[in-house]
Design a protein around this motif. Structure first.
Motif, PDB file in Angstrom:
ATOM      1  N   SER A  61       0.843  -1.205   0.000  1.00  0.00           N
ATOM      2  CA  SER A  61       0.000   0.000   0.000  1.00  0.00           C
ATOM      3  C   SER A  61       0.876   1.253   0.000  1.00  0.00           C
ATOM      4  O   SER A  61       0.532   2.263  -0.611  1.00  0.00           O
ATOM      5  N   SER A 105      -4.937   1.130   2.862  1.00  0.00           N
ATOM      6  CA  SER A 105      -4.810  -0.217   3.401  1.00  0.00           C
ATOM      7  C   SER A 105      -5.753  -1.170   2.681  1.00  0.00           C
ATOM      8  O   SER A 105      -6.940  -0.872   2.537  1.00  0.00           O
ATOM      9  N   GLN A 106      -5.219  -2.283   2.232  1.00  0.00           N
ATOM     10  CA  GLN A 106      -6.074  -3.298   1.632  1.00  0.00           C
ATOM     11  C   GLN A 106      -7.032  -3.843   2.689  1.00  0.00           C
ATOM     12  O   GLN A 106      -8.240  -3.849   2.509  1.00  0.00           O
ATOM     13  N   SER A 107      -6.454  -4.314   3.793  1.00  0.00           N
ATOM     14  CA  SER A 107      -7.255  -5.000   4.810  1.00  0.00           C
ATOM     15  C   SER A 107      -8.099  -4.049   5.636  1.00  0.00           C
ATOM     16  O   SER A 107      -9.154  -4.425   6.157  1.00  0.00           O
ATOM     17  N   THR A 110      -4.523  -3.026   9.396  1.00  0.00           N
ATOM     18  CA  THR A 110      -3.090  -2.963   9.715  1.00  0.00           C
ATOM     19  C   THR A 110      -2.855  -2.040  10.914  1.00  0.00           C
ATOM     20  O   THR A 110      -3.257  -0.869  10.901  1.00  0.00           O
ATOM     21  N   SER A 158       0.204  -9.181  -1.879  1.00  0.00           N
ATOM     22  CA  SER A 158      -0.854  -8.329  -2.427  1.00  0.00           C
ATOM     23  C   SER A 158      -0.587  -8.041  -3.913  1.00  0.00           C
ATOM     24  O   SER A 158       0.522  -7.684  -4.291  1.00  0.00           O
ATOM     25  N   GLU A 245       9.070 -11.693  -0.751  1.00  0.00           N
ATOM     26  CA  GLU A 245       8.018 -12.280   0.078  1.00  0.00           C
ATOM     27  C   GLU A 245       7.755 -13.751  -0.242  1.00  0.00           C
ATOM     28  O   GLU A 245       7.580 -14.553   0.657  1.00  0.00           O
TER      29      GLU A 245
HETATM   30  O1  M6R Z   1      -3.729  -4.474   4.377  1.00  0.00           O
HETATM   31  P1  M6R Z   1      -2.671  -3.440   4.145  1.00  0.00           P
HETATM   32  O2  M6R Z   1      -2.713  -2.875   2.764  1.00  0.00           O
HETATM   33  O3  M6R Z   1      -2.685  -2.362   5.184  1.00  0.00           O
HETATM   34  O4  M6R Z   1      -1.300  -4.217   4.293  1.00  0.00           O
HETATM   35  C1  M6R Z   1      -0.070  -3.551   4.237  1.00  0.00           C
HETATM   36  C2  M6R Z   1       1.064  -4.534   4.170  1.00  0.00           C
HETATM   37  O5  M6R Z   1       1.112  -5.343   5.314  1.00  0.00           O
HETATM   38  C3  M6R Z   1       0.964  -5.422   2.928  1.00  0.00           C
HETATM   39  O6  M6R Z   1       0.875  -4.689   1.747  1.00  0.00           O
HETATM   40  C4  M6R Z   1       2.158  -6.376   2.830  1.00  0.00           C
HETATM   41  O7  M6R Z   1       3.352  -5.666   2.595  1.00  0.00           O
HETATM   42  C5  M6R Z   1       1.881  -7.420   1.754  1.00  0.00           C
HETATM   43  N1  M6R Z   1       2.226  -8.731   2.222  1.00  0.00           N
HETATM   44  C6  M6R Z   1       2.573  -7.118   0.454  1.00  0.00           C
HETATM   45  O8  M6R Z   1       2.449  -8.123  -0.486  1.00  0.00           O
END
Ligand code: M6R
Length: 365
Positions: A61, A105-107, A110, A158, A245
């Motif tokens: 992100s 943030s995807q989730s 975080t 991600s 990763e």
């Molecule tokens: O859910 P988020 O976007 O907040 O997560 C942020 C990072 O933890 C996430 O992008 C992480 O770096 C991934 N494993 C990347 O592939």
């Protein structure tokens, strides 16, 4: 559930034409050469007062936010700062009432990103969130924001969330630009470029055989450099993160021209360099950087245009992407890098959807 794909990550990479389509759906305003982001809950007058944008995020992100910095600078000519959420939350970053703070943030769960959001709120700052998961903590606590509509992302690495974030940031940059110096025709050109992206990603996905060949070589390496400049620098960072990763090969992303300030010392016959090198105003400089790597017998993998003869001559492997206006090129260039990481991990027999030591969302500091 994986619809015939070997892993969720592969399914999610291949979904990206739809991801971009869904992120843009209902948000393109052709008659104004602009975009609509109703969830920001801000009037044109309020948005015009903004003098500075701050993005806080982690991981992928954070990389998407860096692309956003280039986009907003280019289209809206506003200063942007991109902060690691974990740093922002404990710093004393100057903020004022003309600064717009976004967390990405995807989730939406975080811990550090939530911490950054709460710190900005504590200081009386209106906060906005660019989030995928509907109803997540970050989505609920922000004053407004934009959903990605990318659907559930299962792979720990991600992929489609990055594309959705970059698409949304393009819409945001366009919107901020159209409130400032960006003309109707310039705005329309951005809209058209964005509308063409889903089918162009579809084309980029067809290069999988060439990518698998490059993956055989990268899988032998202990360390890989990823290089890109301008709007492709964040793409290089993202490519490197994907590789480390899921394949556990050390990888570092750098701005291409920084190579000579240190990382060039690492280059030898065992250390591949992956160049993000579509055509653009700085292409000739990138080609001469590639020559420097070759002179040290470093293997070269390039993401670039299939008809770029010079790039093809200088590279051991070209991962082809279609040509497009440079504001949307990151959405194309990231695709072969995701697939490269995927195939390297597959060749090495790694657990692709659940890499060691990582969780899908990082809910501890
Ligand atoms: O859910 P988020 O976007 O907040 O997560 C942020 C990072 O933890 C996430 O992008 C992480 O770096 C991934 N494993 C990347 O592939």
């Amino acid at each position: 559930e994986m619809g015939g794909h070997a892993h969720y990550m592969l399914k999610e990479i291949r979904e990206q034409p739809d991801t971009v389509l869904n992120a843009c759906r209902g948000r393109l305003v052709r008659e104004e050469g602009s975009s609509r982001l109703g969830g920001l809950n801000m009037t044109a007058r309020q948005l015009r007062r903004v003098r500075r944008v701050v993005f806080a995020a982690c991981g992928t992100s954070w990389h998407a936010a860096l692309v956003g910095e280039y986009l907003i600078e280019r289209l809206a000519h506003l200063p942007v700062e991109v902060e690691y959420a974990s740093e922002f939350r404990y710093r004393n970053a100057p903020l004022d009432d003309r600064t717009l703070v976004f967390v990405l943030s995807q989730s939406g769960e975080t811990a550090d990103t939530l911490g950054a959001l709460r710190e900005a709120k504590r200081r009386g700052q209106p906060t906005l969130a660019i989030v995928n998961t509907v109803g997540s903590t970050i989505a609920r606590e922000a004053d407004g924001g934009v959903y990605l509509h990318a659907g559930l992302e299962v792979g720990v690495a991600s992929t489609k969330a990055f594309s959705a974030q970059v698409a949304v940031l393009t819409l945001l940059a366009l919107h901020l630009g159209r409130l400032r110096g960006l003309s109707f025709s310039e705005g329309t050109a951005v809209l058209k470029a964005l509308e063409a992206v889903p089918s162009l990603i579809g084309e980029a996905l067809k290069a999988e055989p060439a990518i698998e060949a490059a993956a055989e070589r990268v899988a032998q390496a202990r360390s890989v450099l990823y290089l890109g400049r301008d709007i492709h620098f964040p793409v290089a960072l993202e490519g490197a993160l994907k590789l480390k990763e899921i394949s556990y090969i050390h990888a570092e992303g750098y701005p291409t021209a920084e190579m000579k300030h240190g990382p060039i010392a690492l280059i030898d016959v065992h250390t591949p360099s992956v160049f993000v090198a579509p055509r653009g105003p700085l292409h000739a400089k990138t080609l001469s950087n590639i020559e420097e790597v070759r002179a040290r017998r470093g293997p070269v993998v390039s993401v670039g245009l299939a008809d770029d003869d010079e790039l093809t001559r200088l590279s051991d492997h070209v991962l082809p992407i279609p040509d497009a206006p440079d504001v949307v090129q990151p959405l194309l260039a990231v695709v072969p890098l995701q697939l490269l990481a995927y195939h390297v991990a597959r060749i090495k027999g790694c657990d692709i959807d659940k890499p060691r030591n990582l969780a899908k969302s990082v809910t501890v500091e």
